[in-house]
Enzyme design. Structure first.
Site, mmCIF file in Angstrom:
data_model
loop_
_atom_site.group_PDB
_atom_site.id
_atom_site.type_symbol
_atom_site.label_atom_id
_atom_site.label_comp_id
_atom_site.label_asym_id
_atom_site.label_seq_id
_atom_site.Cartn_x
_atom_site.Cartn_y
_atom_site.Cartn_z
ATOM 1 N N ASP A 226 0.838 -1.244 0.097
ATOM 2 C CA ASP A 226 0.077 0.061 0.083
ATOM 3 C C ASP A 226 0.853 1.153 -0.124
ATOM 4 O OD1 ASP A 226 -2.501 1.361 0.452
ATOM 5 O OD2 ASP A 226 -1.660 1.820 2.099
ATOM 6 N N ALA A 227 1.860 1.068 0.945
ATOM 7 C CA ALA A 227 2.805 2.523 0.983
ATOM 8 C C ALA A 227 3.511 2.491 -0.448
ATOM 9 C CB ALA A 227 3.708 2.241 2.008
#
Length: 135
Positions: free
Chosen positions: A24-25
């Protein structure tokens, strides 16, 4: 990639949700960097534009673009991530979209932690060039 991964835990023992946490990051950073490099949007607009690329709905559509390019090993990681999704979902996503986005994030996290940022970048280019955030 900005950060070099050096995991002390065997990547095969990591939870798919932990891999998705990293993925996600990774996606968020790639999208933010590309927006800053290619637009002159003010910060508020940068954020709202970025959400069009990193939402569960968007990731479901982006995955459809890159999935045909995945190796068997990458497909296995994707499946692990899809199957690991918890029962609750984001309020603006269907269960199918949420599972797909978790799988996609799991794949990106796995690739990054394996030191395969070249492959992350390759998949990102496909989604960036093929995904229309206004669809």
């Amino acid at each position: 990639m900005l950060f070099e991964a050096q995991p002390q835990v065997d990547i095969h023992e990591m939870s798919p949700l932990a891999l998705a946490f990293v993925g996600d990051a990774v996606l968020e950073l790639l999208v933010r960097q590309r927006l800053v490099e290619t637009t002159r949007l003010p910060p508020g607009k940068l954020h709202s534009t970025a959400t069009h690329y990193v939402s569960a709905h968007a990731q479901h559509l982006e995955l459809a673009l890159v999935e045909p390019l995945l190796t068997e090993e990458e497909q296995a990681v994707l499946r692990r991530g899809k199957n690991a999704s918890k029962a609750s979902v984001a309020k603006h996503a269907t269960p199918q979209e949420y599972r797909a986005s978790t799988g996609f994030e799991c794949l990106l996290g796995w690739l990054h932690l394996k030191g395969r940022d070249d492959r992350v970048q390759e998949l990102f280019e496909v989604l960036w060039n093929g995904y229309d955030p206004h669809q």
